[in-house]
Design a protein around this motif. Sequence first.
Motif, short mmCIF file in Angstrom:
data_model
loop_
_atom_site.label_atom_id
_atom_site.label_comp_id
_atom_site.label_asym_id
_atom_site.label_seq_id
_atom_site.Cartn_x
_atom_site.Cartn_y
_atom_site.Cartn_z
N GLU A 234 -7.51 -0.09 0.02
CA GLU A 234 -7.14 -1.23 -0.82
C GLU A 234 -7.97 -2.46 -0.48
O GLU A 234 -8.46 -3.16 -1.37
CB GLU A 234 -5.64 -1.58 -0.64
CG GLU A 234 -4.67 -0.50 -1.05
CD GLU A 234 -4.57 -0.35 -2.56
OE1 GLU A 234 -5.07 -1.23 -3.28
OE2 GLU A 234 -4.00 0.66 -3.01
N ILE A 235 -8.11 -2.73 0.81
CA ILE A 235 -8.81 -3.94 1.23
C ILE A 235 -10.31 -3.83 0.96
O ILE A 235 -10.94 -4.79 0.51
CB ILE A 235 -8.49 -4.26 2.72
CG1 ILE A 235 -7.03 -4.71 2.82
CG2 ILE A 235 -9.41 -5.34 3.28
CD1 ILE A 235 -6.45 -4.76 4.21
N THR A 236 -10.88 -2.64 1.19
CA THR A 236 -12.31 -2.46 0.88
C THR A 236 -12.53 -2.69 -0.61
O THR A 236 -13.52 -3.31 -1.02
CB THR A 236 -12.79 -1.05 1.29
OG1 THR A 236 -12.39 -0.79 2.63
CG2 THR A 236 -14.30 -0.92 1.19
N ASP A 237 -11.59 -2.21 -1.42
CA ASP A 237 -11.69 -2.39 -2.87
C ASP A 237 -11.66 -3.87 -3.24
O ASP A 237 -12.35 -4.31 -4.17
CB ASP A 237 -10.53 -1.64 -3.54
CG ASP A 237 -10.70 -1.57 -5.04
OD1 ASP A 237 -11.85 -1.47 -5.50
OD2 ASP A 237 -9.70 -1.61 -5.76
N MET A 238 -10.87 -4.64 -2.52
CA MET A 238 -10.79 -6.08 -2.81
C MET A 238 -12.04 -6.82 -2.33
O MET A 238 -12.43 -7.83 -2.91
CB MET A 238 -9.57 -6.69 -2.12
CG MET A 238 -8.25 -6.24 -2.71
SD MET A 238 -6.88 -7.18 -2.04
CE MET A 238 -7.05 -8.72 -2.95
N LEU A 239 -12.64 -6.31 -1.25
CA LEU A 239 -13.76 -7.03 -0.64
C LEU A 239 -15.12 -6.73 -1.29
O LEU A 239 -16.01 -7.56 -1.25
CB LEU A 239 -13.85 -6.70 0.85
CG LEU A 239 -12.74 -7.24 1.75
CD1 LEU A 239 -12.85 -6.66 3.15
CD2 LEU A 239 -12.79 -8.76 1.83
N PHE A 240 -15.24 -5.54 -1.85
CA PHE A 240 -16.55 -5.14 -2.39
C PHE A 240 -16.44 -4.65 -3.83
O PHE A 240 -15.67 -3.74 -4.13
CB PHE A 240 -17.17 -4.04 -1.51
CG PHE A 240 -17.38 -4.46 -0.09
CD1 PHE A 240 -18.47 -5.25 0.26
CD2 PHE A 240 -16.49 -4.11 0.89
CE1 PHE A 240 -18.65 -5.66 1.57
CE2 PHE A 240 -16.66 -4.50 2.21
CZ PHE A 240 -17.74 -5.28 2.55
#
Lengths: 304, 214
Positions: free
Chosen positions: A105-111
């Motif tokens: 989820e966080i990787t999706d938000m960051l990149f």
Amino acid sequence: MENIKSAVSIRNFNKKYKGFSLDVAALDIPQGFSTALIGENGAGKTTLLNAMAGIRLDYKGSMEFFGQWSDKDREKEENPVRELIGYTGPGNYYLPQWTVKQVEEITDMLFEGFDRRRFERYLEQLQIITTDSKGKSKKVNDLSDGNRMKLMLSGVFARQTKMLLLDEPASPLDPLMRDVLCDMIRAYIEQGAGENTVFFSTHNIADMENVTDYAIIMEHGRVVEKGFVEDLKEKYVYVKGEAEDIPMAEKILYTITKNKYGYEGMCLADHMNQLAGLDIEVSTPTLSQISVAVMKTNSRVNLQ
Amino acid sequence: MKAMKGYWNHTTLLFKILILLLMPVMACLVGILFGSPQTVDVVLYTSLALVAMLETFTDTWNFGGICNKEFKGSELIKSSVRGRQFYAQVLIADCVRRYGYFVLITAVIVVASFMQEGSSSLGYLISCILICSFTAAGSAMFAIAGSRFFDNYFGSLMLAYASVIVTAFLMAVLMLLSGFVGCVIAVIYGVAAGVVAVLLAYKKMERSYYDQTI
């Protein structure tokens, strides 16, 4: 290197720690190739990779990315530099309390270029969580070192990038997974059709040799050797000889290992004519042998 | 919206269940079931002090040790151009959510307690809500700001206990003052605590890009 584009050009780079200084006057990472960064512990490999990835910003000097953006541009959201770079490191990559699901989820938000389907395919293909009943709710801290590295690799390979900066990707992996990693790197370079670059640090030179096009060897914060692997293999020659020739060979060879039966070592190709008349056996060195020879010559480690 | 999504993704499952869901429901239920003009002081002080303590202690699950000297930050977050913004949003969302919960819980308890009587003025109810919620939230945020320097539960636990005492003491003192002055002091105290907690954590993240040796 004249006709080859640089993915990253580093000029007058300097980073000082207490009692250590990393100095790189000029370094170009060739675009479209896989480059290995080799060196002893504490040579400055991680510091250089961190600076390139923008994890550390306390350095002097300049960097140019893909021939277009400076390291100052890298910090601006309107420039896609950080989007185009995928970084994995052995340090505090994820926060310890995160689960695999949170990582996704966080990787999706960051990149922006993160492809969740591809990420999930990697999770399954690399067997990161499929053997665990907790599935994606498994905490990152509960993963083994190898699986944590596989998770990081899944994260960066699932993104649309032009360059991967991998800090010691092979170290925690088993031999089979190292081979898979080499395949992944090779496929990434091929898919990029000359645009994709991989820059990785490693101590596992032998395992990573078949995926290394260009090598940079560092010692004490300085680049002591660099070049395409094929060129390095022409520059150095691996030599074996008889014990009675040791005194003569010692004066000529770049590095030498002696025993009572004979010697072996590395000789610069330019100096090979000086060995004329000696009973020697020559062979093309591996990247691992070249690296060890270069490191030995420049190392401060002294067991004698 | 993005900030809340980031915050939601950042928090642990246990935190979501215990703090985001169960804690406010339980606190509100206690207010509804036991709140009355006679018991409001006890119910309010006890509930808010407990909430402040729980908030302080469980913050370790999400942000444990982030202000600690050894904390290096997350390299994944730092490698993204949106990393700083993401981090700031998560910290702010956490802070705003906390204030929201304190105000909500206080409001439910106060309204439920005085609803039966119906004689209390709106001004009194509002000042009561503002003073109690912001005092408790402020104490919790100060304790949290401190606990983030510890990478173990012991430090958090000690500060969680401290937040209980400070919350009860400040609430009692501010309620004795006149409504408006008490409200202003409580709001200033609460907001200042939030700003301090967010800034401390964000500055630490910023500093992790540098080690000041250059």
